[in-house]
Motif scaffolding. Structure first.
Motif, PDB file in Angstrom:
ATOM      1  N   UNK A  12       0.843  -1.202   0.000  1.00 49.40           N
ATOM      2  CA  UNK A  12       0.000   0.000   0.000  1.00 49.40           C
ATOM      3  C   UNK A  12       0.875   1.248   0.000  1.00 49.40           C
ATOM      4  N   UNK A  13       1.955   1.210   0.807  1.00 51.56           N
ATOM      5  CA  UNK A  13       2.871   2.347   0.846  1.00 51.56           C
ATOM      6  C   UNK A  13       3.571   2.525  -0.501  1.00 51.56           C
ATOM      7  N   UNK A  14       3.953   1.397  -1.138  1.00 50.30           N
ATOM      8  CA  UNK A  14       4.604   1.465  -2.437  1.00 50.30           C
ATOM      9  C   UNK A  14       3.712   2.064  -3.500  1.00 50.30           C
ATOM     10  N   UNK A  15       2.438   1.700  -3.447  1.00 50.16           N
ATOM     11  CA  UNK A  15       1.478   2.252  -4.409  1.00 50.16           C
ATOM     12  C   UNK A  15       1.375   3.761  -4.264  1.00 50.16           C
ATOM     13  N   UNK A  16       1.381   4.240  -3.034  1.00 49.88           N
ATOM     14  CA  UNK A  16       1.298   5.683  -2.796  1.00 49.88           C
ATOM     15  C   UNK A  16       2.602   6.380  -3.175  1.00 49.88           C
ATOM     16  N   UNK A  17       3.713   5.642  -3.125  1.00 52.96           N
ATOM     17  CA  UNK A  17       5.002   6.252  -3.445  1.00 52.96           C
ATOM     18  C   UNK A  17       5.219   6.386  -4.953  1.00 52.96           C
ATOM     19  N   UNK A  18       4.517   5.610  -5.751  1.00 54.24           N
ATOM     20  CA  UNK A  18       4.725   5.645  -7.206  1.00 54.24           C
ATOM     21  C   UNK A  18       4.568   7.055  -7.780  1.00 54.24           C
ATOM     22  N   UNK A  19       3.424   7.760  -7.552  1.00 56.30           N
ATOM     23  CA  UNK A  19       3.316   9.104  -8.136  1.00 56.30           C
ATOM     24  C   UNK A  19       4.341  10.084  -7.570  1.00 56.30           C
ATOM     25  N   UNK A  20       4.744   9.886  -6.309  1.00 51.85           N
ATOM     26  CA  UNK A  20       5.769  10.752  -5.724  1.00 51.85           C
ATOM     27  C   UNK A  20       7.093  10.531  -6.441  1.00 51.85           C
ATOM     28  N   UNK A  21       7.433   9.257  -6.661  1.00 57.36           N
ATOM     29  CA  UNK A  21       8.674   8.934  -7.359  1.00 57.36           C
ATOM     30  C   UNK A  21       8.656   9.475  -8.789  1.00 57.36           C
ATOM     31  N   UNK A  22       7.516   9.339  -9.469  1.00 59.76           N
ATOM     32  CA  UNK A  22       7.407   9.843 -10.833  1.00 59.76           C
ATOM     33  C   UNK A  22       7.590  11.360 -10.869  1.00 59.76           C
ATOM     34  N   UNK A  23       7.021  12.039  -9.863  1.00 56.56           N
ATOM     35  CA  UNK A  23       7.155  13.494  -9.800  1.00 56.56           C
ATOM     36  C   UNK A  23       8.605  13.900  -9.543  1.00 56.56           C
ATOM     37  N   UNK A  24       9.286  13.170  -8.668  1.00 55.05           N
ATOM     38  CA  UNK A  24      10.689  13.468  -8.389  1.00 55.05           C
ATOM     39  C   UNK A  24      11.537  13.334  -9.649  1.00 55.05           C
ATOM     40  N   UNK A  25      11.322  12.253 -10.384  1.00 52.86           N
ATOM     41  CA  UNK A  25      12.091  12.038 -11.613  1.00 52.86           C
ATOM     42  C   UNK A  25      11.769  13.107 -12.651  1.00 52.86           C
ATOM     43  N   UNK A  26      10.478  13.433 -12.771  1.00 50.88           N
ATOM     44  CA  UNK A  26      10.089  14.462 -13.750  1.00 50.88           C
ATOM     45  C   UNK A  26      10.712  15.810 -13.412  1.00 50.88           C
ATOM     46  N   UNK A  27      10.686  16.170 -12.138  1.00 45.66           N
ATOM     47  CA  UNK A  27      11.275  17.450 -11.725  1.00 45.66           C
ATOM     48  C   UNK A  27      12.785  17.469 -11.976  1.00 45.66           C
TER      49      UNK A  27
END
Length: 290
Positions: free
Chosen positions: A59-74
């Motif tokens: 569940x935590x990993x699922x929530x981290x996916x968009x955060x990780x994507x945003x970090x990489x995009x930034x």
């Protein structure tokens, strides 16, 4: 948190397994597994649920996916910006704005070439969501028909004309303008109430004490213009004319019917000079359209 490991995490999510991810990023599987474990330790949560022969997002990993994507995009955007600065080019900017503003102002402005490399992209967002999206995304500048919140720096871009668009066989086609009192006698095709043009139309009728003969709604300016061209209806929009009709200004007791445009951006934005230059260019271009 190392960005490289965040990319490894996203590779596992994308490829479906550590083995496949290791091949994709060309890292030895044991090393990739260790780095993922270290990331979980650093975050204090398990990103994956592990069982023999199976690896799934927790569940935590699922929530981290968009955060990780945003970090990489930034990070990628920061790299592009610094590369442009290294080449002494203007900083590329991304905007959010209502669809009608993207279609009628930003896209035509980009088409002239006057925006150069500064205006890189423009994303359509509902007018009431523009500045919220700006505050919670990597966009550099927001443009909308309502003033930005207090935490943003702001500038007025002027006012956009609300026009009555009619096809050549309509009795108003050659008119220089249409009085609001006369407009009220005709069946009108208007936008829904999420559109600023509709709101100022309603307000103008209310202030004048007029009740329109008939109002029909649509959610798309393009559909409104298509119906004006195909069915001979009178549509009230801020968009540039298309499909053949002519745009005619609407006269009220207070002058021509218009919608204000505001720009908003973070006061501490690193590219503030580029933002101000872009705003000035948009002002000049919008003035030329008036």
């Amino acid at each position: 948190m190392e960005l490289r490991v965040v990319r490894y995490f996203l590779a596992v999510v994308r490829e479906g397994s550590v083995t496949a991810a290791a091949r994709a990023v060309r890292v030895a599987q044991p090393s990739l597994s260790r780095q993922l474990r270290a990331l979980e330790t650093e975050l204090g949560v398990a990103l994956f649920s592990r069982s023999p022969g199976s690896l799934t997002l927790s569940a935590a990993g699922t929530r981290f996916v968009p955060i990780a994507q945003d970090l990489v995009r930034r990070a990628e955007e920061a790299g592009a910006v610094m590369a442009a600065i290294g080449r002494t080019e203007d900083t590329p900017l991304t905007l959010v704005a209502p669809p009608s503003t993207v279609d009628s102002l930003l896209a035509p402005f980009m088409a002239t070439g006057k925006a150069g490399p500064v205006l890189r992209d423009a994303f359509p967002v509902a007018p009431d969501q523009v500045f919220d999206r700006l505050l919670h995304s990597s966009a550099d500048l927001g443009i909308s028909t309502s003033p930005p919140p207090a935490q943003l720096e702001t500038a007025a871009l002027g006012r956009v004309l609300v026009s009555a668009q009619v096809r050549p066989d309509h009795r108003w086609y050659e008119a220089k303008s249409i009085p609001l009192t006369e407009l009220a006698t005709e069946p009108l095709l208007v936008m829904n109430r999420s559109n600023a043009a509709r709101l100022v139309v309603d307000e103008a009728f209310h202030r004048a004490g007029l009740v329109p003969a008939e109002l029909n709604e649509t959610g798309s300016p393009s559909v409104a213009q298509a119906r004006a061209a195909g069915r001979g209806e009178v549509c009230l929009v801020t968009d540039l004319v298309r499909f053949g009709p002519r745009a005619i200004p609407i006269e009220t007791a207070d002058g021509r019917l218009t919608v204000p445009l505001y720009a908003g951006w973070r006061p501490d934005h690193y590219a503030r000079p580029s933002i101000l230059a872009l705003i000035e260019g948009l002002r000049e271009f919008r003035g030329a359209l008036a």
